[in-house]
Design a protein around this motif. Structure first.
Motif, PDB file in Angstrom:
ATOM      1  N   ASP A 180       0.844  -1.195   0.000  1.00  0.00           N
ATOM      2  CA  ASP A 180       0.000   0.000   0.000  1.00  0.00           C
ATOM      3  C   ASP A 180       0.879   1.245   0.000  1.00  0.00           C
ATOM      4  OD1 ASP A 180      -2.364  -1.422  -0.005  1.00  0.00           O
ATOM      5  OD2 ASP A 180      -2.552  -1.436   2.180  1.00  0.00           O
ATOM      6  N   TYR A 185       2.661   4.482  -2.845  1.00  0.00           N
ATOM      7  CA  TYR A 185       2.948   4.818  -4.248  1.00  0.00           C
ATOM      8  C   TYR A 185       4.445   4.875  -4.519  1.00  0.00           C
ATOM      9  CZ  TYR A 185       3.991   9.683  -2.852  1.00  0.00           C
ATOM     10  OH  TYR A 185       4.539  10.812  -2.288  1.00  0.00           O
ATOM     11  N   THR A 218       1.038  -0.227  -4.756  1.00  0.00           N
ATOM     12  CA  THR A 218      -0.295  -0.267  -5.364  1.00  0.00           C
ATOM     13  C   THR A 218      -0.493   0.855  -6.376  1.00  0.00           C
ATOM     14  OG1 THR A 218      -1.167   1.056  -3.523  1.00  0.00           O
ATOM     15  CG2 THR A 218      -1.382  -1.361  -3.365  1.00  0.00           C
ATOM     16  N   HIS A 219       0.211   1.982  -6.180  1.00  0.00           N
ATOM     17  CA  HIS A 219       0.026   3.156  -7.023  1.00  0.00           C
ATOM     18  C   HIS A 219       1.375   3.692  -7.500  1.00  0.00           C
ATOM     19  CE1 HIS A 219      -3.815   2.953  -4.903  1.00  0.00           C
ATOM     20  NE2 HIS A 219      -4.330   3.752  -5.819  1.00  0.00           N
ATOM     21  N   TYR A 240      -1.743  11.450  -3.804  1.00  0.00           N
ATOM     22  CA  TYR A 240      -1.931  10.024  -3.526  1.00  0.00           C
ATOM     23  C   TYR A 240      -3.156   9.792  -2.642  1.00  0.00           C
ATOM     24  CZ  TYR A 240      -1.335   5.579  -1.110  1.00  0.00           C
ATOM     25  OH  TYR A 240      -1.546   4.350  -0.550  1.00  0.00           O
ATOM     26  N   GLN A 241      -3.270  10.550  -1.566  1.00  0.00           N
ATOM     27  CA  GLN A 241      -4.374  10.349  -0.636  1.00  0.00           C
ATOM     28  C   GLN A 241      -5.727  10.596  -1.295  1.00  0.00           C
ATOM     29  OE1 GLN A 241      -3.325  12.931   2.643  1.00  0.00           O
ATOM     30  NE2 GLN A 241      -2.044  11.371   3.623  1.00  0.00           N
ATOM     31  N   CYS A 298      -6.422  10.213  -4.510  1.00  0.00           N
ATOM     32  CA  CYS A 298      -6.665   9.108  -5.435  1.00  0.00           C
ATOM     33  C   CYS A 298      -7.208   7.886  -4.696  1.00  0.00           C
ATOM     34  CB  CYS A 298      -5.361   8.762  -6.158  1.00  0.00           C
ATOM     35  SG  CYS A 298      -5.543   7.587  -7.515  1.00  0.00           S
ATOM     36  N   VAL A 299      -6.610   7.556  -3.561  1.00  0.00           N
ATOM     37  CA  VAL A 299      -7.041   6.390  -2.784  1.00  0.00           C
ATOM     38  C   VAL A 299      -8.404   6.620  -2.155  1.00  0.00           C
ATOM     39  CG1 VAL A 299      -6.513   4.977  -0.770  1.00  0.00           C
ATOM     40  CG2 VAL A 299      -4.685   5.625  -2.343  1.00  0.00           C
ATOM     41  N   LYS A 300      -8.596   7.780  -1.553  1.00  0.00           N
ATOM     42  CA  LYS A 300      -9.848   8.091  -0.863  1.00  0.00           C
ATOM     43  C   LYS A 300     -11.041   8.006  -1.808  1.00  0.00           C
ATOM     44  CE  LYS A 300     -12.043  11.649   2.022  1.00  0.00           C
ATOM     45  NZ  LYS A 300     -11.862  12.990   2.639  1.00  0.00           N
ATOM     46  N   ASN A 305     -11.084   6.244  -4.571  1.00  0.00           N
ATOM     47  CA  ASN A 305     -11.046   4.965  -5.290  1.00  0.00           C
ATOM     48  C   ASN A 305     -10.953   5.180  -6.802  1.00  0.00           C
ATOM     49  OD1 ASN A 305     -11.006   2.147  -5.483  1.00  0.00           O
ATOM     50  ND2 ASN A 305     -13.232   2.025  -5.690  1.00  0.00           N
ATOM     51  N   ASP A 308      -3.485   3.800 -10.401  1.00  0.00           N
ATOM     52  CA  ASP A 308      -3.514   2.482  -9.785  1.00  0.00           C
ATOM     53  C   ASP A 308      -2.765   1.517 -10.713  1.00  0.00           C
ATOM     54  OD1 ASP A 308      -4.430  -0.232  -9.190  1.00  0.00           O
ATOM     55  OD2 ASP A 308      -5.894   0.708  -7.863  1.00  0.00           O
TER      56      ASP A 308
END
Length: 341
Positions: free
Chosen positions: A24, A26, A122-123, A143-144, A146-148, A150, A181
């Motif tokens: 987890d 980037y 993962t990224h 990054y945050q 993008c993940v938040k 999805n 991703d």
């Protein structure tokens, strides 16, 4: 010899196998021109100022093997401490393609493929060599977000090609500073990320790097920040350099990109590396001499100076470069200021 599109499909139909569970976080992918190590130095300095939360690794990906580049990497990496740092060189076939074709678009795609194959996270964030990040939390927030949300891709700028918006695909994002991703990227064959002629929704088009996969992704999985923020981007500098290498004199530097490279060399790299960019005094002759190796004589060129100079001034006053570099840039640009206002 096979044409590059044919060779790409034949050689890049699958990714390298990676059996471990991705970590987890980037990876920062730093594609740089192997014969312009100043951009390696700049990329490392820019990245080193970032908040490293979520950063797993940084990969330096030169487009070609050049004698002396590894020594520069070994020297400059000593000051890089925000993440592990790896050098990912081209394989022999990629080296031949870069040497004989010298096509910046194909080089960049091969660098992306190498970076994705080497990533363990993962990224990944794809950094542009001619872009300066001015906010130290830029990568972390990118990054945050993008993940938040999805997302499969989160960019910072719209694509340059208006064809996509005209055909109802206005959700696409440009590749520079794209956070993506890696599992999404691997859903497509590597060659599909290459710029190529193709068909989408029964419409033929020439797709730029990474745009064909974006066209086949649900719009709600791709987004851009509402406004460009946290960076200064000069655009297409490496492409122009490659076209300059292929050109015969005189070469009209209509967007002042060859000049920019010389300015950055003089400010950032005091080493004895033998650059093929003309020295500043030679470039200055091209302001009036139409027979010079590089020229600045076109009326269109003069009209582009204001935009270039504005970006350069933003870099000089951004606070991300020290006073010595700022002084060199200010001093070096004076004769162009006098000529173009």
């Amino acid at each position: 010899m096979l044409k590059t599109p044919t060779l790409s499909k034949w050689s890049y139909i699958q990714w390298d196998r990676y059996d471990k569970k991705p970590i987890d976080g980037y990876t920062v992918l730093l594609p740089v021109p192997g014969d312009l190590p100043v951009f390696l130095k700049i990329a490392l300095e820019v990245s080193a100022n970032q908040d490293s939360e979520g950063l797993i690794e940084t990969l330096v990906i030169p487009d070609r093997k050049v004698s002396g580049f590894t020594e520069c990497f070994d020297k400059w990496k000593k000051k890089f401490d925000i993440s592990p740092l790896r050098l990912i060189n081209p394989n022999p076939i990629e080296q031949l393609i870069a040497r004989y074709q010298n096509n910046p678009h194909n080089n960049h795609w091969l660098q992306i493929v190498r970076g994705i194959n080497a990533s363990v996270s993962t990224h990944a964030l794809l950094h542009d060599a001619d872009l300066f990040i001015t906010k130290d939390d830029f990568m972390k927030i990118h990054y945050q977000t993008c993940v938040k949300r999805n997302l499969m891709c989160l960019g910072v700028s719209p694509v340059w090609d208006s064809w996509y918006e005209e055909h109802g695909m206005n959700h696409l994002t440009a590749t520079w500073e794209i956070m993506f991703d890696i599992s999404w990227a691997r859903q497509f064959q590597p060659w599909e990320h290459r710029g190529h002629n193709g068909v989408i929704h029964d419409k033929a088009h020439t797709f730029d790097t990474m745009l064909y996969p974006q066209c086949q992704t649900k719009p709600d999985k791709i987004d851009r920040h509402k406004q460009e923020w946290g960076f200064i981007h000069f655009n297409y500098v490496i492409c122009t350099y490659r076209w300059f290498q292929k050109s015969n004199a005189p070469f009209e530097d209509d967007y002042f990109r060859i000049l920019l490279i010389r300015l950055l060399i003089d400010a950032f790299d005091p080493s004895e590396w033998s650059y093929s960019i003309p020295t500043l005094d030679v470039l200055e002759k091209g302001i009036t001499d139409k027979s010079n190796r590089v020229t600045y004589c076109s009326k269109d060129t003069a009209q582009h100076y204001s935009e270039f100079r504005s970006k350069l001034e933003k870099l000089i006053t951004s606070g991300i470069i020290d006073s010595e570099k700022s002084y060199i840039l200010h001093k070096s640009i004076r004769n162009f200021d006098l000529a173009f206002g």
